[in-house]
Scaffold this active site. Structure first.
Site, PDB file in Angstrom:
ATOM      1  N   LYS B 108       0.880  -1.169   0.000  1.00  0.00           N
ATOM      2  CA  LYS B 108       0.000   0.000   0.000  1.00  0.00           C
ATOM      3  C   LYS B 108       0.920   1.221   0.000  1.00  0.00           C
ATOM      4  O   LYS B 108       1.716   1.407   0.920  1.00  0.00           O
ATOM      5  CB  LYS B 108      -0.885  -0.006   1.252  1.00  0.00           C
ATOM      6  N   GLY B 169      -7.423   9.163  10.401  1.00  0.00           N
ATOM      7  CA  GLY B 169      -7.522   9.235  11.854  1.00  0.00           C
ATOM      8  C   GLY B 169      -8.600  10.170  12.369  1.00  0.00           C
ATOM      9  O   GLY B 169      -8.780  10.322  13.574  1.00  0.00           O
ATOM     10  N   ALA B 195      -9.293   5.410   5.225  1.00  0.00           N
ATOM     11  CA  ALA B 195      -9.049   6.631   6.026  1.00  0.00           C
ATOM     12  C   ALA B 195     -10.312   7.420   6.327  1.00  0.00           C
ATOM     13  O   ALA B 195     -11.143   7.659   5.461  1.00  0.00           O
ATOM     14  CB  ALA B 195      -8.039   7.554   5.353  1.00  0.00           C
ATOM     15  N   GLY B 196     -10.417   7.783   7.592  1.00  0.00           N
ATOM     16  CA  GLY B 196     -11.531   8.614   8.042  1.00  0.00           C
ATOM     17  C   GLY B 196     -12.789   7.840   8.380  1.00  0.00           C
ATOM     18  O   GLY B 196     -13.774   8.404   8.852  1.00  0.00           O
ATOM     19  N   ASN B 217      -8.910   1.531  10.554  1.00  0.00           N
ATOM     20  CA  ASN B 217      -7.856   1.278  11.524  1.00  0.00           C
ATOM     21  C   ASN B 217      -8.104   2.032  12.830  1.00  0.00           C
ATOM     22  O   ASN B 217      -8.453   1.436  13.835  1.00  0.00           O
ATOM     23  CB  ASN B 217      -6.490   1.664  10.917  1.00  0.00           C
ATOM     24  N   THR B 218      -7.976   3.371  12.788  1.00  0.00           N
ATOM     25  CA  THR B 218      -8.044   4.163  14.022  1.00  0.00           C
ATOM     26  C   THR B 218      -9.270   3.841  14.873  1.00  0.00           C
ATOM     27  O   THR B 218      -9.158   3.616  16.078  1.00  0.00           O
ATOM     28  CB  THR B 218      -8.046   5.667  13.690  1.00  0.00           C
TER      29      THR B 218
END
Lengths: 340, 268
Positions: B108, B169, B195-196, B217-218
């Site tokens: 990635k 994040g 993301a986000g 993830n976050t």
């Protein structure tokens, strides 16, 4: 950008509820952007030769201490000792002497460190951009340089002679390092030298300018409090624990993604609590004397400042795990810093 | 043909195909920010994810430290990411290092030259994709959604395009929704929203509009119970996918008469 009066209001506010609110917000942002991870590093002093006279520092040129500079063999011994504790991120430090620790000496130290660590930072005398470029290409990832105080008058009072007495040259150092391609830059103020609110405002604005002009750099901030040196006070730090914690939390609120470092200058209890609040990087198992890890007996050591948190790396790791934090040793992979 | 014999459950989803491999689970997991590595393993199990991404910078290749790779089962595709790269050349070197270290050829690409917003540098990402795809890597580039960039990535050999939903994040969800839709409509390689994504509802929304997969993830790493949220994400991704396949009726904020303008044509 925050105003001076707003910083002063926050630092002078004694309402525990508002402090708690600030801390909760800071903790939330820190978890959001860094998770429950804490990066670990250790300082390693290569030399205490110094040609600047800074009244608060144990290494200053007029101080009658035994001057020591590690030989390559001694560096190897010291570094191996630190690497054996698991540390991968090393901060190599010297006093500020262009004669005793010139660029070739630093390059040699970095080259030896590459055999022991995955990430190498320097806290040494300020240099020209071309020197930083050379260090970057030879494996230096980070530069730490604190302005100490942004109050020019006070700066002159405590930096009596030597290159460090040149305020503007020091102020331009983060920019020269960034221009040279350095990945991580750590900036900071020495709490206890001047009015913290005014110093914070200037530090924030310095950082803001750096972020705009060099967005690719990973920035971190430190707020060392003046410490005793071998038990002696060189200056009194009137920044109490409440103010210190406020500084960490306010900084996090204003700069959610910027790293905040905490050294072993601070005592174990405060460090343990500060972990939850905004700190992202800690030193562990530190020694602040040249040769302090493997070569010199404790009674022969001349520390730059006295350490409050003397716990070993393994003890800190155990503590972090007990507190549900992931201790991060490896956070960079040397990729030979070629020119892009 | 009797249309009533075609039951809804016979509509089978085609598997997600990336780099010649097929996947039935369309939820991908990132491994940063976790409080411990056991939680990562628990999230992999709970979500049934088949692809995880790990930053090469966080893998201890040499020794002693608890290594994250020990917590990732061998049947899971490991996609190393180039976190920390500030330009194409650094991303390329990180990818090659990962391959040399035996972490496979899935990468990635993250090229971020902005420590404040962590927005990817699309231009450098295209350059890195071109080089790495030509070297045989399966390249999954992470970008700010932009049609021209996505087309250039496909031309450069990208296996997927991974547009950000919002700032990494931030947990803000699909702020870039309209631009991601354009990629879904126009780009033929899988679109993985990355993301986000701060809640399962965000993931479901992305899938409903036709994204091929979602990476989170976050939100998972920082949840009170990461494994539970990982499972919730996987379910939401599946629910969103089924809704998409069902040809979800579009929403309207007004009631619609059945044929208000053309009804007169049929009046006798």
């Amino acid at each position: 950008m925050i105003t001076l009066s707003a910083i002063k209001d926050i630092l002078s506010d004694r309402d525990p509820d508002r402090l708690e609110e600030l801390a909760q917000g800071s903790a939330r942002l820190t978890r959001q952007f860094f998770g429950r991870t804490i990066s670990l590093y250790a300082p390693l002093y290569l030399s205490n030769y110094c040609s600047s006279h800074c009244t608060y520092c144990g290494f200053h040129s007029k101080n009658r201490i035994q001057r020591v500079r590690l030989t390559p063999e001694e560096m190897q011994q010291e570094m191996k000792m630190v690497a054996d504790t698991g540390i991968e991120n090393i901060l190599l430090l010297t006093g500020e002497s262009y004669q005793a620790t010139p660029l070739p000496y630093l390059k040699e130290a970095v080259s030896i460190a590459q055999g022991c660590f995955t990430s190498i930072s320097l806290e040494v005398h300020p240099m020209e951009a071309e020197d930083y470029r050379e260090l970057f290409l030879n494996g230096v990832d980070g530069i730490t340089v604190y302005q100490e105080t942004y109050d020019r008058l006070r700066y002159r009072e405590v930096h009596l002679s030597g290159q460090k007495a040149d305020y503007d040259y020091r102020f331009g150092t983060p920019e020269r390092a960034a221009a040279a391609g350095i990945r991580q830059i750590s900036m900071g103020i020495l709490l206890g030298l001047s009015d913290p609110a005014e110093d914070l405002l200037e530090l924030y604005s310095h950082l803001r300018d750096m972020e705009k002009n060099y967005p690719g750099v990973e920035y971190s901030l430190s707020f060392p409090r003046l410490r005793k040196i071998k038990g002696r006070e060189f200056a009194v730090c009137d920044v109490d624990d409440i103010t210190f914690i406020k500084i960490i939390c306010l900084t996090r609120t204003l700069f959610p993604r910027v790293g905040i470092n905490l050294s072993t200058r601070e005592n174990p209890a405060l460090r343990d609590h500060a972990l939850e609040l905004g700190v992202t990087k800690m030193s562990a198992g530190s020694n602040t004397a040249v040769g302090g890890y493997a070569i010199k007996a404790p009674e022969e050591q001349e520390p730059q400042f006295d350490i409050e948190d003397t716990r070993s790396v393994s003890r800190i790791v155990q503590l972090l795990k007990e507190k549900d934090f992931d201790p991060v040793f490896t956070d960079w992979r040397p990729i030979s810093n070629e020119i892009a | 043909m009797n249309i009533t014999t075609r039951q809804p459950e016979t509509i089978r989803d085609t598997p997600l195909t990336i780099g010649g491999r097929t996947f039935t689970n369309r939820f991908l997991l990132g491994t940063g920010k976790f409080k411990n590595k056991k939680d990562v393993a628990a999230c992999i199990t709970a979500s049934g994810t088949e692809i995880v991404t790990v930053a090469l910078r966080r893998i201890d290749l040499e020794r002693h430290e608890e290594n994250i790779l020990e917590h990732i089962p061998s049947n899971i595709v490991l996609m190393t990411n180039t976190s920390g790269a500030r330009n194409a050349s650094e991303a390329i070197r990180i990818a090659r290092l990962a391959k040399e270290a035996g972490h496979g050829n899935w990468v990635k690409i993250e090229v971020i030259n902005d420590s404040k917003y962590l927005l990817p540098d699309n231009y450098e990402t295209i350059k890195a994709t071109e080089v790495l795809a030509a070297e045989g890597f399966v390249v999954l580039p992470y970008v700010t959604p932009d049609l021209n960039v996505a087309r250039a990535l496909v031309k450069a050999g990208a296996a997927t395009v991974m547009p950000l939903g919002s700032l990494i994040g931030s947990n803000q969800g699909l702020k870039a929704k309209e631009f991601i839709k354009i990629l879904i409509n126009e780009i033929d390689v899988p679109i993985i929203v990355d993301a986000g994504i701060g809640a399962p509802s965000h993931a479901a929304e992305a899938m409903e509009m036709g994204a091929d997969a979602v990476l989170a993830n976050t939100a998972v790493a920082t949840a009170g119970h990461p494994a539970l949220l990982a499972e919730a994400f996987a379910l939401a991704v599946r629910a969103g996918r089924l809704a998409y396949l069902s040809r979800l009726p579009s929403q309207s904020d007004k009631a619609n008469a059945s044929s208000p303008l053309t009804g007169f044509l049929y009046e006798k």
